[in-house]
Design an enzyme around this catalytic site. Structure first.
Site, PDB file in Angstrom:
ATOM      1  N   ARG A  86     -57.918 -61.115  22.284  1.00 58.63           N
ATOM      2  CA  ARG A  86     -58.485 -60.498  23.486  1.00 58.63           C
ATOM      3  C   ARG A  86     -58.262 -61.417  24.695  1.00 58.63           C
ATOM      4  O   ARG A  86     -58.330 -62.647  24.564  1.00 58.63           O
ATOM      5  CB  ARG A  86     -59.982 -60.319  23.246  1.00 58.63           C
ATOM      6  N   THR A 113     -55.153 -47.442  25.713  1.00 60.02           N
ATOM      7  CA  THR A 113     -54.961 -48.536  24.788  1.00 60.02           C
ATOM      8  C   THR A 113     -54.002 -47.968  23.756  1.00 60.02           C
ATOM      9  O   THR A 113     -53.623 -46.817  23.854  1.00 60.02           O
ATOM     10  CB  THR A 113     -56.365 -48.886  24.237  1.00 60.02           C
ATOM     11  N   ASP A 122     -63.821 -54.574  31.799  1.00 57.04           N
ATOM     12  CA  ASP A 122     -64.617 -54.423  30.574  1.00 57.04           C
ATOM     13  C   ASP A 122     -65.825 -55.363  30.546  1.00 57.04           C
ATOM     14  O   ASP A 122     -66.700 -55.228  29.699  1.00 57.04           O
ATOM     15  CB  ASP A 122     -63.746 -54.654  29.328  1.00 57.04           C
ATOM     16  N   SER A 172     -65.233 -55.377  24.054  1.00 52.24           N
ATOM     17  CA  SER A 172     -64.250 -54.312  23.839  1.00 52.24           C
ATOM     18  C   SER A 172     -64.830 -53.245  22.917  1.00 52.24           C
ATOM     19  O   SER A 172     -65.750 -53.505  22.141  1.00 52.24           O
ATOM     20  CB  SER A 172     -63.004 -54.913  23.192  1.00 52.24           C
ATOM     21  N   GLY A 191     -58.679 -45.164  23.542  1.00 51.94           N
ATOM     22  CA  GLY A 191     -59.641 -44.194  24.062  1.00 51.94           C
ATOM     23  C   GLY A 191     -60.864 -44.810  24.710  1.00 51.94           C
ATOM     24  O   GLY A 191     -61.881 -44.129  24.860  1.00 51.94           O
ATOM     25  N   GLY A 192     -60.798 -46.097  25.090  1.00 49.56           N
ATOM     26  CA  GLY A 192     -61.945 -46.704  25.780  1.00 49.56           C
ATOM     27  C   GLY A 192     -63.202 -46.562  24.949  1.00 49.56           C
ATOM     28  O   GLY A 192     -63.211 -46.823  23.744  1.00 49.56           O
TER      29      GLY A 192
HETATM   30  N1  GLY Z   1     -60.131 -51.872  27.335  1.00 50.08           N
HETATM   31  C1  GLY Z   1     -60.794 -51.035  26.452  1.00 50.08           C
HETATM   32  C2  GLY Z   1     -61.526 -51.770  25.385  1.00 50.08           C
HETATM   33  O1  GLY Z   1     -61.132 -52.859  25.036  1.00 50.08           O
HETATM   34  O2  GLY Z   1     -62.511 -51.279  24.916  1.00 50.08           O
END
Ligand code: GLY
Length: 573
Positions: A109, A384, A426, A455, A476-477
């Protein structure tokens, strides 16, 4: 004549009996002897979001590479072919299960740059400055993908690193034919590309992109040559790092040479839970996805949803009420475990989960305003992309990777040909103020230098009876968690095959906003009326998530599920 017919039929019958008896005795299906069984494969599979990248992964498997080798090649190929989300300028998570059952996860990340601070997106009155955490140079966290791939390969790779990067160089230099989806996405974003990258024509052309156009990315090919020849240093040091830092200086961004040099992916123990007879191996924080997925599965486990059925009124209400409570917890307790003590054990205690579900009533929806994050004793974009891979040794890889928004911040590193993430969104810019996905957060997910933003990515592997059962994940966030959850239930509870489970319509709810989003035509009007009459606000949406998954059948075959909502492709051998 009659006599001959009887004889022939008897002979046929005899052969059939022998054939069947043989397979019953050896305990296997005909396909296991090497016959290919309608889209099921014995030696391995790749399921990812773009056809050319899936082909790259399959080629690596066929050359003797393992699942991690294929994953590295797919990650880099997706950077070229899926600029919306494939990346070297972003980050992600890997969940790994070796053929012998050992598990690990890799956290690559992005991190807040050293110059980041808690109030960096607030104006002098303390209000969040619109779009600053999304479409500016300050929106980018320090990228983690190249270090992640390098580290995964260092630990598990079999083929030479250079051979895994080479396919991406070829795709970028020779170009590839774009799909209709990509053409549409590029056309939709063209004006913003031009505005945010003055003087550049990267990913922009005169006129509109069309399906079948060749997309060539020479600068990106050169970046990959550095990565091929120098490994992680080809990105975090040397000419590519210089280009990143020049880009930051030119746009008042924060990432420095030291930020790049200091970036390191982290191995973390997998988060493991159970649902009925299944073992669920998933991503720990800074993903909120793993904890939320296990909480959701435990919340619904006592209820007879198999009997109620897929997308039926009772099933939806139960799931929405579980989601409401789980997302409320997410907002308060989840963040980077290197900076904030995430109360993992407390959140996953069966008694805690049962107590949360006690306030749910079949009479009416629980208003989200009446739900707060839980308390317990003893504190402790669809943009994503996901790929699932299994090799002939039974090693399984589940990777979700992201730039955050589609095409990230939409800002390219000039001369290096890749897009920067806008993952800083985020973080919680201000307690209680929603981010791009409507998610809110507080101290656990506040901005700090060197901290990883929370995330929702939920790469997951499921085992049954100690054996690999499913590899699953999605973009999908905020909907990632609920899509993975529903896909698992589709297979385990509703007896859907992998492709059907992935294609089935989904719904989503996340505490705030207090609504249930349902994919278009996902639920019949009678059920929608029943939900509304109980106080659920129903909202329709074109599509939710793009799940790419692999199921291991009881016969030992791999069956893929490639999401029909996108260009997702499943290939095997
Ligand atoms: N950027 C979307 C996530 O990592 O949840």
């Amino acid at each position: 004549m009659t006599l001959n017919c009887v004889k022939i039929n008897n002979l046929k019958c005899l052969l059939l009996c022998l054939f069947t008896t043989f397979f019953v005795l050896v305990g296997c299906a005909p396909g296991q002897l090497g016959l290919n069984n309608s889209g099921q494969y014995r030696n391995g599979m790749v399921v990812c979001a773009y056809p050319d990248a899936a082909q790259v992964g399959l080629d690596i498997l066929k050359k003797g590479g393992n699942a991690v080798d294929a994953a590295v090649a797919v990650q880099f190929a997706l950077t070229v072919t899926l600029p919306e989300a494939g990346n070297v300028g972003g980050g992600g998570f890997m969940v790994y299960r070796a053929g012998d059952g050992k598990t690990s996860t890799l956290d690559f990340r992005e991190k807040g740059p050293a110059a980041a601070n808690v109030n960096m997106y607030l104006d002098s009155a303390g209000n969040v400055i619109p779009d600053m955490s999304l479409y500016t140079h300050k929106a980018s966290g320090v990228p983690g993908s190249v270090d992640g791939m390098f580290e995964a390969h260092r630990k598990y790779g079999k083929l030479k690193w250079a051979d895994l990067v080479e396919p991406a160089i070829k795709l970028a230099r020779n170009g590839f034919k774009i799909t209709k989806h990509l053409a549409n996405d590029l056309n939709r974003t063209a004006e913003q590309f031009k505005k945010l990258n003055p003087g550049s024509n990267y990913l922009v052309k005169d006129g509109e992109w069309k399906e079948g156009d060749l997309l060539v990315q020479e600068d990106l090919a050169k970046t990959f040559e550095q990565i091929r020849d120098k490994g992680r240093d080809g990105f975090y040091d040397g000419p590519v790092a210089d280009l990143i830092v020049d880009e930051m200086k030119q746009g008042n961004g924060l990432i420095t040479k030291a930020d790049l040099k200091n970036y390191h992916a982290v191995w973390r123990d997998a988060l493991i839970g159970n649902y009925k007879d299944y073992k669920v191996i998933t991503m720990p924080p800074p993903s909120s996805g793993g904890i939320a997925l296990l909480q959701l599965l435990k919340s619904v486990e006592p209820y007879p949803i198999k009997r109620w059925g897929y997308n039926q009124d009772s099933t939806i209400r139960l799931i929405v009420e579980a989601e409401r409570r789980v997302y409320a917890d997410r907002s308060k307790y989840l963040g980077d475990p290197d900076f904030y003590k995430v109360p993992v054990d407390s959140l996953l205690k069966p008694a805690y989960i049962t107590s949360r579900m006690k306030t749910f009533s079949w009479d009416a929806a629980t208003p989200s305003t009446s739900i707060q994050p839980g308390t317990f004793v003893g504190h402790e974009s669809d943009q994503t992309t996901h790929y699932s891979i299994v090799d002939r040794f039974g090693n399984a890889v589940s990777i979700t990777t992201t730039l955050n928004d589609s095409f990230g911040s939409r800002i390219f590193v000039s001369g290096a040909g890749f897009l920067l993430n806008n993952e800083m969104d985020d973080f919680s810019s201000k307690p209680g103020v929603p981010n791009m996905y409507g998610l809110i957060g507080g101290k656990a997910n506040s901005i700090q230098p060197g901290k990883r933003m929370l995330s929702s990515m939920t790469p997951t592997i499921v085992e049954k009876d100690g054996k690999l059962f499913m590899i699953v994940g999605t973009p999908g966030g905020s909907t990632i968690i609920t899509s993975v959850f529903q896909t698992i239930l589709n297979v385990i509870e509703f007896n859907q095959g992998m492709q059907q489970a992935v294609a089935s319509k989904r719904f989503h709810s996340q505490w705030l906003p207090d609504e249930v989003t349902i994919e278009k035509d996902g639920v019949d009007s009678v059920t929608v009326n029943k939900l509304q009459s109980r106080g659920y606000k129903v909202v329709s949406r074109e599509s939710i998530g793009r799940v790419d998954a692999i199921l291991k059948t009881q016969w030992g075959y791999y069956e893929g599920g490639a999401d029909p909502r996108g260009d997702d492709t499943k290939l095997g051998w």
